[in-house]
Design an enzyme around this catalytic site. Structure first.
Site, PDB file in Angstrom:
ATOM      1  N   SER A 108       0.824  -1.204   0.000  1.00 24.12           N
ATOM      2  CA  SER A 108       0.000   0.000   0.000  1.00 24.12           C
ATOM      3  C   SER A 108       0.861   1.258   0.000  1.00 24.12           C
ATOM      4  O   SER A 108       1.956   1.281   0.560  1.00 24.12           O
ATOM      5  CB  SER A 108      -0.907  -0.002   1.234  1.00 24.12           C
ATOM      6  OG  SER A 108      -1.548   1.249   1.410  1.00 24.12           O
ATOM      7  N   TYR A 131      -2.421   6.010  -4.995  1.00 25.19           N
ATOM      8  CA  TYR A 131      -3.561   6.904  -5.209  1.00 25.19           C
ATOM      9  C   TYR A 131      -3.115   8.065  -6.084  1.00 25.19           C
ATOM     10  O   TYR A 131      -1.927   8.368  -6.172  1.00 25.19           O
ATOM     11  CB  TYR A 131      -4.067   7.480  -3.874  1.00 25.19           C
ATOM     12  CG  TYR A 131      -4.370   6.485  -2.803  1.00 25.19           C
ATOM     13  CD1 TYR A 131      -5.544   5.734  -2.835  1.00 25.19           C
ATOM     14  CD2 TYR A 131      -3.503   6.298  -1.733  1.00 25.19           C
ATOM     15  CE1 TYR A 131      -5.826   4.825  -1.830  1.00 25.19           C
ATOM     16  CE2 TYR A 131      -3.780   5.395  -0.728  1.00 25.19           C
ATOM     17  CZ  TYR A 131      -4.942   4.659  -0.775  1.00 25.19           C
ATOM     18  OH  TYR A 131      -5.226   3.762   0.214  1.00 25.19           O
ATOM     19  N   THR A 157      -5.654   2.884  -7.253  1.00 24.26           N
ATOM     20  CA  THR A 157      -6.965   2.951  -6.617  1.00 24.26           C
ATOM     21  C   THR A 157      -7.711   4.203  -7.059  1.00 24.26           C
ATOM     22  O   THR A 157      -7.188   5.311  -6.937  1.00 24.26           O
ATOM     23  CB  THR A 157      -6.817   2.945  -5.085  1.00 24.26           C
ATOM     24  OG1 THR A 157      -6.173   1.729  -4.686  1.00 24.26           O
ATOM     25  CG2 THR A 157      -8.173   3.045  -4.403  1.00 24.26           C
ATOM     26  N   LYS A 257      -8.056  -0.268  -9.685  1.00 25.34           N
ATOM     27  CA  LYS A 257      -8.792  -0.877  -8.575  1.00 25.34           C
ATOM     28  C   LYS A 257      -9.906   0.055  -8.098  1.00 25.34           C
ATOM     29  O   LYS A 257      -9.673   1.238  -7.864  1.00 25.34           O
ATOM     30  CB  LYS A 257      -7.841  -1.159  -7.409  1.00 25.34           C
ATOM     31  CG  LYS A 257      -8.497  -1.803  -6.190  1.00 25.34           C
ATOM     32  CD  LYS A 257      -7.454  -2.088  -5.112  1.00 25.34           C
ATOM     33  CE  LYS A 257      -8.061  -2.817  -3.928  1.00 25.34           C
ATOM     34  NZ  LYS A 257      -9.012  -1.961  -3.166  1.00 25.34           N
ATOM     35  N   HIS A 281     -14.058  -1.293  -2.299  1.00 29.72           N
ATOM     36  CA  HIS A 281     -13.109  -0.919  -1.237  1.00 29.72           C
ATOM     37  C   HIS A 281     -13.423  -1.659   0.066  1.00 29.72           C
ATOM     38  O   HIS A 281     -13.306  -1.110   1.159  1.00 29.72           O
ATOM     39  CB  HIS A 281     -13.121   0.595  -1.006  1.00 29.72           C
ATOM     40  CG  HIS A 281     -11.779   1.153  -0.636  1.00 29.72           C
ATOM     41  ND1 HIS A 281     -10.910   1.666  -1.555  1.00 29.72           N
ATOM     42  CD2 HIS A 281     -11.151   1.265   0.564  1.00 29.72           C
ATOM     43  CE1 HIS A 281      -9.820   2.096  -0.956  1.00 29.72           C
ATOM     44  NE2 HIS A 281      -9.938   1.848   0.343  1.00 29.72           N
ATOM     45  N   ARG A 284     -15.831  -0.056   2.548  1.00 29.68           N
ATOM     46  CA  ARG A 284     -15.329   1.036   3.381  1.00 29.68           C
ATOM     47  C   ARG A 284     -15.616   2.412   2.790  1.00 29.68           C
ATOM     48  O   ARG A 284     -15.219   3.420   3.369  1.00 29.68           O
ATOM     49  CB  ARG A 284     -13.811   0.872   3.574  1.00 29.68           C
ATOM     50  CG  ARG A 284     -13.450  -0.375   4.349  1.00 29.68           C
ATOM     51  CD  ARG A 284     -11.962  -0.696   4.260  1.00 29.68           C
ATOM     52  NE  ARG A 284     -11.120   0.297   4.902  1.00 29.68           N
ATOM     53  CZ  ARG A 284     -10.864   0.335   6.215  1.00 29.68           C
ATOM     54  NH1 ARG A 284     -11.406  -0.568   7.021  1.00 29.68           N
ATOM     55  NH2 ARG A 284     -10.062   1.245   6.720  1.00 29.68           N
ATOM     56  N   GLY A 335      -7.625  -8.861   1.369  1.00 29.06           N
ATOM     57  CA  GLY A 335      -7.035  -7.869   2.251  1.00 29.06           C
ATOM     58  C   GLY A 335      -7.220  -8.228   3.703  1.00 29.06           C
ATOM     59  O   GLY A 335      -6.275  -8.554   4.418  1.00 29.06           O
TER      60      GLY A 335
END
Length: 388
Positions: A108, A131, A157, A257, A281, A284, A335
């Site tokens: 990440s 990101y 993402t 993603k 996600h 979330r 995850g």
């Protein structure tokens, strides 16, 4: 009596005991009332395997290829933000377990361990998640760093234009909660009530910085301060034109993603994606949306055959992996399962869990009469309500 973990649910129960409440809730929770979080898991139960007997299944092979990467099974470890707070340098432990299992590990952007630390684990390439930050200069610098350490698959993402409302994080004081109760749940008292975690992570697991971002947030000294900086960096103005720009910057495999509609899948393909991940996600972001598995067939039908389709959200076993492949996925990402496992048992926990996934996938294939991933097809499952 100590629980001998077998399923993801077992690892979850152990992780709940071991982690401070705010950290467990950070991993375990979702947005709002967590309807989508529950739906992601529950909807797998409505996918009914079609058992086939009297077939030669003496040699079952689960290996495949995902986004240019050879894999021992159609699975990759998904990016988990702040993963290194779950166990001592947890991303390193998870990378070692993934290497041993022959599946990709995805680091990440907001990991505790840096790109360079993960690259030092082994020569086996890993994936990196990023990101679109407001500062495009930071984006290009991070991309250069990733390429320099051997990353050739970028997971980008796109479903975080704004951060979802996660009630558990607010209650615990790590996402805007400022009340006394929130401070108690995420402060020193919470640490002291979990002495093993305090020693393993709090004392010997330092530094507690976001390794990939330390150079850009030099004043930050703890994960909360990094989270605040990252929150300000999320760019709500991003469009598919920005993804086209990213495609020009990144010469390796590009996976998008956070796609949950056929229209967005088509747009991702047009922007140059090599693969898309059907994802909400992990429940979330926007609560109430469809589960990832329920949207998978539509995405697979919509995007060109040249674009790989993966999915995440709710995968809790090798049987779920089989179900997803039968509905059109080239593979799945997990995850929470690896987060629970590393919190519960460290590297050994992740290794055991991945071994279980591979075994469960193999059993599902054998009992449905197929011996290779390529042979898993839509007619091997039925949806509840179909004529069986």
């Amino acid at each position: 009596m100590n629980l001998v973990p077998v399923s993801v649910g077992d690892y979850r129960r152990i992780a709940e005991r071991k982690l401070p409440r705010f950290l467990f809730d950070y991993v375990d929770g979702g947005a709002y009332g967590e309807v989508t979080l529950a739906r992601n898991v529950a909807d797998f139960a409505g996918i009914v395997p079609r058992q086939r007997v009297m077939r030669d299944v003496s040699s079952v092979e689960t290996s495949t290829r995902l986004a240019g990467t050879d894999c021992a099974m159609p699975l990759a470890l998904a990016p988990v933000g702040m993963g290194g707070m779950l166990a001592r340098r947890a991303e390193i432990q998870a990378k070692r377990a993934a290497d041993a299992a022959g599946v990709p590990f995805t680091l990440s952007t907001v990991s505790i361990c840096s790109l360079e630390e993960i690259a030092a684990v082994s020569d086996r390439p890993f994936w990196f998640q990023l990101y679109m930050l407001r500062d495009r200069g930071v984006v290009t610098e991070i991309l250069d760093r990733a390429w320099a350490v051997g990353v050739r698959t970028l997971v980008f993402t796109v479903d975080l234009a704004v951060v979802g409302e996660r009630y558990r994080d607010i209650r615990n004081g790590i996402a805007g909660g400022t009340g006394r109760w929130g401070q108690l749940r995420s402060g020193p008292l919470s640490y002291l009530s979990h002495p093993r975690w305090l020693w393993d992570v709090g004392v010997t697991g330092k530094p507690h910085t976001f390794g990939n971002l330390a150079a850009y947030v030099p004043a930050a000294t703890n994960p909360t301060q990094y989270r605040e900086w990252v929150g300000r960096q999320f760019d709500a103005s991003v469009t598919w034109e920005d993804i086209a720009w990213l495609r020009q910057q990144w010469k390796g495999q590009l996976i998008i993603k956070g796609v949950l509609s056929p229209e967005d899948g088509i747009a991702a393909a047009r922007a140059g994606a090599d693969a898309v991940i059907v994802s909400n996600h992990g429940g979330r972001q926007l609560d109430g949306v469809a589960s990832s598995i329920s949207m998978l067939p539509q995405l697979r039908e919509a995007v060109p055959d040249t674009v790989s389709v993966l999915m995440d959200g709710g995968v809790r076993s090798g049987l779920d992996m089989f179900r997803a492949v039968a509905l059109g996925a080239d593979g799945v990402m997990i995850g929470r399962p690896w987060a629970y496992a590393v919190a519960a048992r460290g590297e050994a926990g992740v290794s055991a869990m991945l071994t279980a996934f591979a075994r469960e996938m193999s059993v599902a294939m054998a009992l449905c009469g197929v011996t290779s991933v390529a042979d898993i097809s839509r007619d091997l499952v039925a949806l509840e309500g179909d004529n069986r």
